[in-house]
Enzyme design. Structure first.
Site, PDB file in Angstrom:
ATOM      1  N   VAL A 118      81.240  45.741 -53.084  1.00  0.00           N
ATOM      2  CA  VAL A 118      81.070  47.080 -52.518  1.00  0.00           C
ATOM      3  C   VAL A 118      81.731  47.102 -51.146  1.00  0.00           C
ATOM      4  CG1 VAL A 118      79.444  48.889 -51.872  1.00  0.00           C
ATOM      5  CG2 VAL A 118      78.877  47.324 -53.735  1.00  0.00           C
ATOM      6  N   LYS A 153      82.317  50.961 -54.917  1.00  0.00           N
ATOM      7  CA  LYS A 153      81.901  49.805 -55.711  1.00  0.00           C
ATOM      8  C   LYS A 153      82.953  49.545 -56.785  1.00  0.00           C
ATOM      9  CE  LYS A 153      77.979  50.035 -58.090  1.00  0.00           C
ATOM     10  NZ  LYS A 153      76.522  49.933 -58.357  1.00  0.00           N
ATOM     11  N   LEU A 203      80.808  45.316 -47.859  1.00  0.00           N
ATOM     12  CA  LEU A 203      79.396  45.542 -47.576  1.00  0.00           C
ATOM     13  C   LEU A 203      78.498  44.544 -48.291  1.00  0.00           C
ATOM     14  CD1 LEU A 203      79.255  49.451 -47.833  1.00  0.00           C
ATOM     15  CD2 LEU A 203      79.265  48.060 -45.748  1.00  0.00           C
ATOM     16  N   ASP A 257      65.578  48.815 -63.632  1.00  0.00           N
ATOM     17  CA  ASP A 257      65.974  47.740 -62.714  1.00  0.00           C
ATOM     18  C   ASP A 257      65.526  48.080 -61.295  1.00  0.00           C
ATOM     19  OD1 ASP A 257      67.044  45.272 -62.157  1.00  0.00           O
ATOM     20  OD2 ASP A 257      69.065  46.012 -61.801  1.00  0.00           O
ATOM     21  N   GLU A 285      78.073  42.048 -52.358  1.00  0.00           N
ATOM     22  CA  GLU A 285      78.485  41.790 -53.730  1.00  0.00           C
ATOM     23  C   GLU A 285      77.254  41.646 -54.615  1.00  0.00           C
ATOM     24  OE1 GLU A 285      82.108  39.251 -54.420  1.00  0.00           O
ATOM     25  OE2 GLU A 285      81.586  38.536 -52.414  1.00  0.00           O
ATOM     26  N   GLY A 286      77.373  42.108 -55.859  1.00  0.00           N
ATOM     27  CA  GLY A 286      76.283  41.999 -56.818  1.00  0.00           C
ATOM     28  C   GLY A 286      76.823  41.680 -58.191  1.00  0.00           C
ATOM     29  N   GLY A 287      75.951  41.846 -59.203  1.00  0.00           N
ATOM     30  CA  GLY A 287      76.373  41.565 -60.563  1.00  0.00           C
ATOM     31  C   GLY A 287      77.475  42.489 -61.026  1.00  0.00           C
ATOM     32  N   PHE A 288      77.507  43.713 -60.502  1.00  0.00           N
ATOM     33  CA  PHE A 288      78.529  44.680 -60.882  1.00  0.00           C
ATOM     34  C   PHE A 288      79.872  44.307 -60.280  1.00  0.00           C
ATOM     35  CE2 PHE A 288      81.028  48.490 -60.506  1.00  0.00           C
ATOM     36  CZ  PHE A 288      80.727  49.246 -61.635  1.00  0.00           C
ATOM     37  N   GLY A 289      79.886  43.933 -59.027  1.00  0.00           N
ATOM     38  CA  GLY A 289      81.120  43.628 -58.319  1.00  0.00           C
ATOM     39  C   GLY A 289      80.934  43.798 -56.831  1.00  0.00           C
TER      40      GLY A 289
END
Length: 438
Positions: A114, A135, A106, A230, A108-112
């Site tokens: 999805v 996630k 779906l 955030d 990608e972000g700073g966390f990882g």
């Protein structure tokens, strides 16, 4: 390319990230990257999460949040207390996502990353068959296990129609995953800034703003306030009916209690959304979230990002333009001046009264001084009064119905003259700010 957030992560259990110790990321921002052995040591305690189902959340909160305090009695309308989450095995989540297939990715972000998945009705008692979002923490990334745990704790104890629902987690070996309800419309960011998506209608924008405001107001009015820290367009998810829900609580923080006016913490968040006093001093309170909400209101009005990288017309050098600074000269003017910054994709299909009120509210929320910003409860009330307005700019003569729309370039000569005649100095500043944007 959207601006990337700065999110320092503790390199040690007791030492804060200092500027001289920070690694420089590819985007030039200083961050602390934890060593793999250190990350493993800090994440070892997460294996006790399965025993938290019958224990108070506050005990874990006191130990894991950096100086935060857990809330006491539940505020009106909230669900707080023991974690009510499902513990999933890594093999189960591999199965529901087809082994984390790229075709199920779906985003990608700073966390990882999805992934989309689908759980069967018999997988867990009380968990119905439904699509989910999984996630996966990137252990080598700039966000760490502390943010994963914060997400579990906050969304495990809070339930609200405008907060995304966390269904469960996985804590197996070095893997850390979270399982959420699936939000089919994706993020507000995608609808506002991706040209491939359909234009978000004015009424829908007001609905999204109200839903997001209610989510923040709920957090701020808890017995111990929760500071989201955030708030941004990419963290506002939309369901099939465009109901807004806040997601990604990895940076959430318990707010000040009693006579305290703020909590002091490391500066974490996203460029363009973070309140100026928080960036300068590290002092954090609920009004910091109000500033971020005001930035999102301006994004809804203009269709522009909080921070944009553009090239100057004369020097052709790349520079950053802050949306709050660019829009400020136009927010207090009349409807014709406001039209200079209205999103071109709306093509005049917005309420004139509603846009004026939204611009005024956005200006109040992004006031330089926290004391001048309204509380989120008042913001919700103000937004709810804007529903159902029918005075569309295109129908009352404030937008040329037949003329092509090209953002600020679709301004008539008459409006240009009015803006130019408002004052030599002020006009010069406005033209300078306007020329910075494409």
């Amino acid at each position: 390319m959207p601006p990337r957030p700065w999110r320092p992560v503790l390199g040690g259990g007791t030492k804060c990230c200092a500027a001289e110790d920070a690694a420089v990321a590819p985007d030039g921002l200083a961050r602390c990257r934890p060593q793999q052995s250190e990350l493993s040591r800090r994440l070892a305690s997460f294996r006790r999460l399965s025993s938290l189902a019958n224990s108070p959340v506050s005990a874990t909160m006191d130990k894991q949040q950096d100086g935060g305090k857990a809330g006491g009695e539940a505020a009106a309308g909230e669900t707080a207390g023991p974690l009510q989450l499902h513990s999933f095995g890594l093999g189960e989540l591999r199965g529901v996502t087809h082994d984390f297939s790229a075709s199920f990715l779906l985003g990608e972000g700073g966390f990882g990353a999805v992934y989309k998945g689908f759980v069967d009705a018999g997988m867990r008692p009380g968990l119905g068959a439904q699509p989910v979002a999984v996630k996966q923490l990137n252990a080598a990334g700039f966000q760490g296990g502390g943010e994963w745990l914060a997400e579990v704790i906050f969304l495990g104890q809070f339930r609200h129609p405008h907060l995304v629902k966390l269904l469960g987690y996985c804590c197996e070996d070095e893997e850390r995953l979270l399982v959420y309800e699936f939000m089919p419309r994706g993020s507000l960011e995608n609808h506002l800034f991706r040209r491939i998506s359909a234009t978000l209608p004015w009424g829908t924008r007001i609905k999204v703003a109200i839903g997001a405001a209610k989510g923040l107001a709920f957090l701020h009015t808890a017995s111990t306030p929760v500071i989201y820290r955030d708030f941004k367009a990419s963290n506002i998810l939309l369901d099939s009916d465009f109901t807004a829900k806040l997601s990604d609580f990895g940076l959430a923080k318990m707010g000040p209690e009693g006579e305290e006016t703020h909590v002091t913490t490391r500066v974490m968040g996203t460029h363009g959304y973070a309140a100026p006093e928080y960036v300068q001093t590290g002092h954090l309170n609920v009004k910091s979230d109000v500033y971020s909400f005001g930035v999102v209101l301006l994004e809804l009005l203009t269709g522009r990002r909080a921070m944009e990288h553009v090239r100057g017309r004369s020097t052709h050098a790349e520079q950053q333009v802050k949306l709050v600074d660019w829009t400020r000269p136009y927010l207090s003017g009349g409807s014709r001046r406001l039209r200079c910054i209205m999103g071109g994709r709306l093509a005049g299909h917005y309420s004139v009264k509603g846009a004026r009120a939204l611009a005024q509210l956005g200006g109040q929320c992004t006031a330089p001084q926290p004391r001048d910003r309204p509380r989120m409860v008042a913001v919700v009330e103000a937004l709810e009064r804007l529903q159902g307005l029918k005075d569309m700019a295109v129908s009352v003569g404030l937008w040329p119905a037949a003329a092509p729309v090209a953002g600020r370039n679709a301004i008539s000569a008459k409006i240009r003259a009015e803006v130019k005649g408002a004052g030599a100095n002020a006009g010069s500043r406005r033209r300078s700010a306007s020329s910075k944007l494409p």
